[in-house]
Design a protein around this motif. Sequence first.
Motif, PDB file in Angstrom:
ATOM      1  N   SER A  94      44.731  50.915  43.604  1.00 49.55           N
ATOM      2  CA  SER A  94      43.288  51.113  43.770  1.00 49.55           C
ATOM      3  C   SER A  94      42.983  51.938  45.013  1.00 49.55           C
ATOM      4  O   SER A  94      42.149  52.845  44.992  1.00 49.55           O
ATOM      5  N   LEU A  95      43.676  51.645  46.104  1.00 43.48           N
ATOM      6  CA  LEU A  95      43.452  52.361  47.360  1.00 43.48           C
ATOM      7  C   LEU A  95      43.821  53.837  47.217  1.00 43.48           C
ATOM      8  O   LEU A  95      43.069  54.722  47.644  1.00 43.48           O
ATOM      9  N   ASP A  96      44.970  54.117  46.596  1.00 46.72           N
ATOM     10  CA  ASP A  96      45.420  55.499  46.432  1.00 46.72           C
ATOM     11  C   ASP A  96      44.405  56.323  45.643  1.00 46.72           C
ATOM     12  O   ASP A  96      44.148  57.488  45.959  1.00 46.72           O
ATOM     13  N   ALA A  97      43.815  55.734  44.621  1.00 46.15           N
ATOM     14  CA  ALA A  97      42.838  56.454  43.795  1.00 46.15           C
ATOM     15  C   ALA A  97      41.597  56.809  44.607  1.00 46.15           C
ATOM     16  O   ALA A  97      41.062  57.917  44.501  1.00 46.15           O
ATOM     17  N   LYS A 132      35.192  49.034  47.532  1.00 48.53           N
ATOM     18  CA  LYS A 132      34.820  47.647  47.254  1.00 48.53           C
ATOM     19  C   LYS A 132      34.746  47.387  45.748  1.00 48.53           C
ATOM     20  O   LYS A 132      35.217  46.360  45.253  1.00 48.53           O
ATOM     21  N   ASP A 133      34.191  48.361  45.008  1.00 46.82           N
ATOM     22  CA  ASP A 133      34.057  48.210  43.558  1.00 46.82           C
ATOM     23  C   ASP A 133      35.409  48.263  42.842  1.00 46.82           C
ATOM     24  O   ASP A 133      35.559  47.706  41.744  1.00 46.82           O
ATOM     25  N   ALA A 134      36.372  48.948  43.461  1.00 46.81           N
ATOM     26  CA  ALA A 134      37.681  49.098  42.823  1.00 46.81           C
ATOM     27  C   ALA A 134      38.572  47.883  43.027  1.00 46.81           C
ATOM     28  O   ALA A 134      39.603  47.738  42.349  1.00 46.81           O
ATOM     29  N   LEU A 135      38.174  46.988  43.910  1.00 45.78           N
ATOM     30  CA  LEU A 135      38.998  45.820  44.207  1.00 45.78           C
ATOM     31  C   LEU A 135      38.459  44.583  43.486  1.00 45.78           C
ATOM     32  O   LEU A 135      37.243  44.466  43.258  1.00 45.78           O
ATOM     33  N   PRO A 136      39.332  43.670  43.125  1.00 44.80           N
ATOM     34  CA  PRO A 136      38.858  42.418  42.519  1.00 44.80           C
ATOM     35  C   PRO A 136      37.942  41.669  43.483  1.00 44.80           C
ATOM     36  O   PRO A 136      38.219  41.598  44.682  1.00 44.80           O
ATOM     37  N   THR A 137      36.857  41.151  42.955  1.00 46.20           N
ATOM     38  CA  THR A 137      35.872  40.477  43.807  1.00 46.20           C
ATOM     39  C   THR A 137      36.496  39.348  44.616  1.00 46.20           C
ATOM     40  O   THR A 137      36.180  39.143  45.791  1.00 46.20           O
TER      41      THR A 137
END
Length: 244
Positions: free
Chosen positions: A189-192, A235-240
């Motif tokens: 997620s971070l890389d994207a 924030k949106d790309a990570l699980p809540t």
Amino acid sequence: MTDHQHNGKTAGLVIIGNEILSGKFADENTPYFIGELRSLGVRLRHVAIVEDNLDAIVRDIDYARSTFDHVFTTGGIGPTHDDVTMRAVARAFQATLRPHPDLVAALEYLPESKRQALAPLTLVPDNATLLWGHESNWPLVTVENVWIFPGVPRFIQRRFPSLRHKLQSRPFVTGALYLSVVESDIVASLDAIVRAYPNIEFGSYPRFGDEDHRTRLTVDGRDAMEVLAAFNALKDALPTDAIV
């Protein structure tokens, strides 16, 4: 020399002195410059700690002055045999070291023996500029983009504030996320997001011990709207449930 990607001024720091490398004195100047430059929006990109060796100092000053907008040196400007910073700066700029008449005049009130002992302090590169200030009875010497400070932390901390207006750059904007997961769980997620926001600097820092989080992610930039967009996208790309 300007860092176009981050649209602001950059800096290099050259800490000079065997006493730092030998551990006789702790380096207090690097943390000070880190904090001050960050608050001014100046990106510190390089720190070198170098011995009292003429060739080594010339090498580091040459690299820094040709790479960064501002260069700060600390140490090596006293009257003793190991104070070779002025000679190094002169050589780096292919200048000549000469007694400056204003510095000679500043010592005239002293007894002859004291004047002779302090005479090396009057020698500066012939293309130098002297910046006098009410904080000290001795000027700060600069040559082009190199600011030559003494090594004593309290002298630096007394003088630097008067220079802030000369150094102010576009300020940094920073956001942070604290996660309950380890770095390997969020790397995809971070890389994207990193690829999607090339003008933003992302940092990922694992935490250990008793902290209430396992990873801290930081988002840095100079455009507040872009930083906010990158922060929200991350924030949106990570699980809540991963966000503390």
